[in-house]
Write an enzyme that holds these catalytic residues in place. Structure first.
Site, PDB file in Angstrom:
ATOM      1  N   LEU A 395      41.378  28.741 -26.994  1.00  0.00           N
ATOM      2  CA  LEU A 395      41.677  28.608 -25.567  1.00  0.00           C
ATOM      3  C   LEU A 395      40.507  27.876 -24.923  1.00  0.00           C
ATOM      4  O   LEU A 395      39.421  27.827 -25.489  1.00  0.00           O
ATOM      5  CB  LEU A 395      41.907  29.981 -24.906  1.00  0.00           C
ATOM      6  CG  LEU A 395      42.608  29.962 -23.535  1.00  0.00           C
ATOM      7  CD1 LEU A 395      43.990  29.339 -23.616  1.00  0.00           C
ATOM      8  CD2 LEU A 395      42.763  31.370 -22.954  1.00  0.00           C
ATOM      9  N   CYS A 396      40.753  27.355 -23.706  1.00  0.00           N
ATOM     10  CA  CYS A 396      39.846  26.338 -23.162  1.00  0.00           C
ATOM     11  C   CYS A 396      38.454  26.797 -22.756  1.00  0.00           C
ATOM     12  O   CYS A 396      37.480  26.106 -22.971  1.00  0.00           O
ATOM     13  CB  CYS A 396      40.483  25.717 -21.943  1.00  0.00           C
ATOM     14  SG  CYS A 396      42.079  25.016 -22.306  1.00  0.00           S
ATOM     15  N   PHE A 397      38.378  27.958 -22.094  1.00  0.00           N
ATOM     16  CA  PHE A 397      37.118  28.243 -21.408  1.00  0.00           C
ATOM     17  C   PHE A 397      36.182  29.092 -22.264  1.00  0.00           C
ATOM     18  O   PHE A 397      36.620  29.841 -23.133  1.00  0.00           O
ATOM     19  CB  PHE A 397      37.392  28.945 -20.079  1.00  0.00           C
ATOM     20  CG  PHE A 397      38.330  28.161 -19.212  1.00  0.00           C
ATOM     21  CD1 PHE A 397      38.010  26.877 -18.817  1.00  0.00           C
ATOM     22  CD2 PHE A 397      39.539  28.689 -18.814  1.00  0.00           C
ATOM     23  CE1 PHE A 397      38.879  26.138 -18.035  1.00  0.00           C
ATOM     24  CE2 PHE A 397      40.411  27.955 -18.038  1.00  0.00           C
ATOM     25  CZ  PHE A 397      40.086  26.675 -17.645  1.00  0.00           C
TER      26      PHE A 397
END
Ligand code: PLP
Length: 473
Positions: A395-397
């Site tokens: 996932l991105c963060f």
């Protein structure tokens, strides 16, 4: 070999691929029996309505029915799954703050118990009951209780900031106006305090208040027949010593929590973190699962103008039926999640983390609530010292982690190893799971305990995420 519900982790991976979610039905049955056992012993007119949202599939719900429980449903498909499982519609509570017209009509037509979430909904129910030529069985859901910090703010659903329920202050007006809704039979009250309620006090406070309101209902309508205490019965993610150690580690601020966070720990008057002052969802309770129901039934409430035993206070109301809606406490410890290790790395700040081949949102509420699910690495001899690391997924963060606090592995994992997370049966891979990064959600397999398996959800396929134009393969 790391045993997961009677087979090695590798055998499950070979059979179904990874990542993978398993639910062990014998444990679900055990948990249901424990709740009904407490009722049998202490309050025979009590019943369990399993909160389907915690984990839903007709095969699982068929087992819930076989164990003598009904269900709390909160959407058209949840209701359909429960009916498909052969549940008696009269054993279903319909909850929710945005019930569709068609669902309200179906509930009334099939004589489900409707938990009215607002005064506006009473008018909708009246109209549906009139159309169907029936009398609707109704509970009034309450909100606006001042109970202090009883769990995580966002999962406390009975307070002044709840989007659910009829404010307590409006109840006298509703009871005075019952004639406005002649097609409704108001049988009693409902309160769902929230999830992971780790002490009996909030339940007892709410129960006392519902008993007093029940007396008002009885004065107006002749009887109060049902009180529903909702769900929220807690699960022990950590034992007592582990929970104590967890808070001490947080207070020590020695890099135990990602980004040097403090979890729910509050600073004391001297500004230092106090391991005794925790705010938010707690990960341990001396009264887990059905022990909480026992504590409530053996506890004291404030009702009838005095303090008295809960069962005595209920008896004074004529012994209404007592319903509970446990979800997490029925399925959480029946679930396990398996995934593969991609890398073991260190952040620029030197903090060790294991990256798993799994969409972080595939892990459902653990991401949102920071639950310390019990992670381990499968197999291999122990290192002299445990290897401590955070767990990341896809996932991105930077803060999107599978474990935001250090997990102590018995050895340093390597690429290709299998990770197992326990206590992941509730609100997990298909609750908040999304296809962020076009990551497929994992399959969910129900293990019946006798070798039979039911696929509760299949692994997402590319074509399912991106439907192909006609004619293109
Ligand atoms: C109305 C209602 N009842 C019961 C539950 C189940 O709660 P738990 O899983 O904490 O037992 C929920 C959960 O959101 C709920 O909204």
């Amino acid at each position: 070999m790391t045993d997961v519900f009677g087979r090695s982790a590798e055998a499950w991976a070979g059979a179904h691929g990874l990542p993978l979610h398993l639910t062990w039905l014998p444990r679900v049955r055990e948990n249901l029996r424990a709740f009904s056992g407490v009722f049998r012993e202490l309050y025979p007119d009590g019943a369990v309505r399993y909160a389907v949202k915690a984990s839903c599939h007709p095969a699982l719900l068929a087992a819930v029915r076989e164990e003598g429980a009904g269900a709390d449903v909160a959407s058209p498909f949840e209701a359909r799954a429960a009916l498909e499982a052969g549940m008696d519609p009269r054993a279903l509570d319909l909850n929710g703050n945005c019930k569709e017209d068609a669902l309200i009509r179906e509930a009334v037509a099939r004589d489900m118990l409707v938990v009215a979430d607002s005064v506006e909904e009473l008018a909708l129910l009246q109209a549906a009951a009139t159309t169907e030529g029936r009398t609707a069985r109704v509970l009034l859901r309450l909100s606006g209780f001042e109970l202090g910090p009883v769990t995580g703010e966002d999962i406390f659903t009975a307070g002044p900031w709840s989007k659910f329920g009829i404010p307590l202050g409006e109840i006298p007006g509703v009871l005075a106006a019952l004639d406005t809704w002649p097609a409704l039979r108001v049988l009693g009250f409902h309160t769902h305090i929230g999830s992971q309620i780790t002490s009996p006090e909030p339940y007892l406070a709410v129960l006392g208040r519902m008993i007093d309101l029940g007396a008002d209902l009885r004065a107006r309508a002749g009887a109060c027949r049902i009180l529903n205490l909702g769900g929220g019965f807690p699960v022990n993610y950590l034992d007592a010593a582990g929970w104590e150690a967890y808070r001490r580690r947080l207070a020590a601020r020695d890099g135990f929590c990602w980004n040097d966070g403090t979890g729910g720990l509050q600073p004391g008057p001297d500004g230092r973190l106090d391991p005794g002052a925790w705010r938010g969802e707690a990960y341990h309770s001396p009264w887990p699962k059905e022990a909480m129901l026992r504590a409530v039934l053996q506890g004291e409430v404030r009702a009838w103008g005095r303090t008295l035993g809960a069962r005595q206070a209920l008896a004074a109301l004529g012994g209404p039926r007592l319903l509970v809606e446990p979800g997490r406490s029925i399925v959480e410890d029946a679930g396990a999640t398996l995934c593969r290790v991609a890398h073991v790395r260190r952040t620029a700040g030197g903090h060790a983390f294991v990256t798993a081949e799994m969409g972080v949102l595939g892990h459902g509420d653990a991401l949102l609530e920071g639950l310390p699910n019990r992670w381990s690495v499968a197999g291999g001899a122990a290192d002299p010292e445990p290897f401590e690391a955070f767990i990341a997924g896809n996932l991105c963060f930077s803060g999107d982690l599978l474990s935001r606090t250090l997990v102590a592995f018995h050895r340093r994992p390597v690429r290709g190893d299998l990770l197992v997370a326990r206590d992941t049966g509730a609100y997990t891979s298909h609750f908040i799971a999304s296809n962020a990064n076009a990551y497929p959600r994992m399959p969910r397999i129900l293990l019946h305990g006798d070798g039979r398996e039911t696929v509760m959800a299949e692994r997402d396929r590319y074509e399912g995420l991106f439907p192909q134009p006609q004619g293109k393969r």
